[in-house]
Write a protein that holds these residues in place. Structure first.
Motif, short mmCIF file in Angstrom:
data_model
loop_
_atom_site.label_atom_id
_atom_site.label_comp_id
_atom_site.label_asym_id
_atom_site.label_seq_id
_atom_site.Cartn_x
_atom_site.Cartn_y
_atom_site.Cartn_z
N LEU A 17 6.63 4.46 -2.28
CA LEU A 17 5.86 3.22 -2.25
C LEU A 17 6.68 2.13 -1.57
CD1 LEU A 17 3.40 1.52 -3.05
CD2 LEU A 17 4.54 1.05 -5.22
N VAL B 221 6.69 -1.63 -0.81
CA VAL B 221 6.03 -2.86 -1.24
C VAL B 221 5.65 -3.75 -0.06
CG1 VAL B 221 6.29 -4.95 -2.63
CG2 VAL B 221 7.22 -2.78 -3.46
N GLU C 113 4.43 -2.92 2.72
CA GLU C 113 3.17 -2.47 3.33
C GLU C 113 1.96 -3.07 2.63
OE1 GLU C 113 3.38 1.75 3.25
OE2 GLU C 113 4.74 1.88 4.98
N LEU C 114 2.14 -3.55 1.38
CA LEU C 114 1.04 -4.19 0.67
C LEU C 114 0.62 -5.50 1.34
CD1 LEU C 114 2.33 -3.68 -2.98
CD2 LEU C 114 0.38 -2.52 -1.94
N SER D 204 0.95 -5.96 4.77
CA SER D 204 0.86 -5.68 6.20
C SER D 204 -0.35 -6.38 6.81
CB SER D 204 0.77 -4.16 6.43
OG SER D 204 0.46 -3.87 7.78
N ARG E 182 -2.56 -1.61 4.66
CA ARG E 182 -2.64 -2.24 3.33
C ARG E 182 -3.44 -1.36 2.36
NH1 ARG E 182 -4.05 -6.96 6.02
NH2 ARG E 182 -6.17 -6.83 5.17
N ARG E 183 -4.53 -0.80 2.85
CA ARG E 183 -5.37 0.03 2.01
C ARG E 183 -4.61 1.26 1.53
NH1 ARG E 183 -10.90 3.02 4.04
NH2 ARG E 183 -11.63 3.76 2.01
N ALA F 228 -1.32 1.53 1.22
CA ALA F 228 -0.29 1.07 0.29
C ALA F 228 -0.88 0.75 -1.09
CB ALA F 228 0.42 -0.14 0.86
N LEU F 229 -2.06 0.10 -1.09
CA LEU F 229 -2.72 -0.19 -2.37
C LEU F 229 -3.10 1.08 -3.11
CD1 LEU F 229 -5.00 -3.20 -1.33
CD2 LEU F 229 -3.19 -3.24 -3.08
N LYS F 230 -3.54 2.09 -2.35
CA LYS F 230 -3.89 3.36 -2.97
C LYS F 230 -2.66 4.00 -3.61
CE LYS F 230 -7.33 5.33 -2.77
NZ LYS F 230 -8.46 5.47 -3.72
N LEU G 59 -0.02 2.46 -4.66
CA LEU G 59 0.34 1.66 -5.82
C LEU G 59 -0.55 2.02 -7.00
CD1 LEU G 59 1.84 -0.67 -7.21
CD2 LEU G 59 0.13 -2.23 -6.24
N SER G 60 -1.85 2.18 -6.75
CA SER G 60 -2.78 2.47 -7.84
C SER G 60 -2.45 3.80 -8.52
CB SER G 60 -4.21 2.51 -7.30
OG SER G 60 -4.45 3.67 -6.52
#
Length: 288
Positions: free
Chosen positions: A203, A205, A207-208, A210, A216-217, A219-221, A223-224
């Protein structure tokens, strides 16, 4: 049909007789429509052939693998391909924009992303569905491949452009039962992807934040996958932080369905880990 439409259309199907005619009609301006079917059992084939589109069948083994097979095995007539699901619609404004950008000489872009408008209970619900959600739909087939079984991520060899007009999505066009059936299958793919991502991917961070919405999508995935109480957090994010409550009753029910879908994934991740423990001989023996 416009003589300037040098675009092939690629549609994936499985039992889409309810959507097929309306979807095909959106693309009457193209002289090369290819339908890749996963062995439908309804009237999808008859509708497609009556319209004059090409019919190809291949076993479905996940969205990315299916789309990659198409890029490698289907010979499209035109250098550009617009991809659509049967429950999606292209507006006249988007059609004109597609024809315009694909007619440019020496265009540096090899793919284009555009926004999706999701509809539920007869209305567009932008806040509950994270609009604007950017999806790659127009591309040169030799310049794109996908990864992941569900919600595939495009891997593009070249520049990515942006279209100004949205496409329309009707994910509940075949009813709630069909939506639940499909997302039960998708949740199995997502459970596998969750375990793979946690095991193999790092992960980042940064890229969250970007500037690239696709990055971003992703990276969020990632993270989730690592967060506790994912179903509750997803509901709170979509309904409160993204202001899904402004979409009215449709927004509430859609956000709740998304939280339930997330709960399916969480349960299936636990099931896969438990099954792996049994297969590895690491499961504990119950005491007498």
């Amino acid at each position: 049909m416009s003589p300037k439409a040098n675009v092939s259309i690629f549609i994936q199907t499985l039992d889409e007789e309810a959507n097929m005619a309306a979807c095909l009609e959106c693309f009457h301006w193209s002289d090369d429509i290819v339908v890749l079917d996963s062995f439908s059992s309804d009237r999808t084939e008859q509708i497609v052939k009556a319209f004059g589109a090409r019919w190809v069948q291949h076993k479905y083994e996940g969205r990315a693998a299916h789309q990659n097979w198409a890029m490698e095995n289907i010979e499209f007539k035109h250098p550009w391909v617009y991809y659509s699901d049967a429950d999606e619609r292209v507006t006249p404004e988007l059609r004109d924009e597609i024809i315009r950008v694909t007619s440019r000489p020496n265009d540096e872009e090899v793919a284009y992303q555009l926004r999706r408008r999701d509809h539920f209970r007869g209305k567009w619900i932008p806040r509950s569905t994270n609009y604007p959600l950017w999806i790659v739909r127009l591309f040169k087939p030799g310049k794109i491949r996908w990864a992941r079984k569900a919600n595939p991520v495009p891997i593009i060899d070249g520049n990515l452009g942006t279209l100004q007009h949205d496409y329309l999505h009707y994910p509940f066009s075949k009813g709630l039962t069909d939506w639940i059936w499909r997302h039960n299958r998708y949740s199995s793919y997502e459970a596998e992807e969750t375990i793979r991502s946690i095991t193999e991917e790092r992960l980042n961070v940064r890229e969250l934040f970007s500037s690239d919405p696709t990055q971003r999508r992703i990276a969020l995935k990632r993270l989730s996958f690592r967060l506790p109480a994912r179903p509750i957090l997803k509901f709170m994010y979509q309904y409160f932080l993204r202001r899904g409550f402004l979409d009215g009753a449709a927004g509430f029910h859609y956000c709740l369905l998304q939280a339930i879908y997330e709960y399916f994934i969480v349960l299936k991740v636990a099931e896969l880990r438990s099954t792996k423990g049994v297969q590895d001989g690491t499961a504990s023996c119950p005491s007498k």
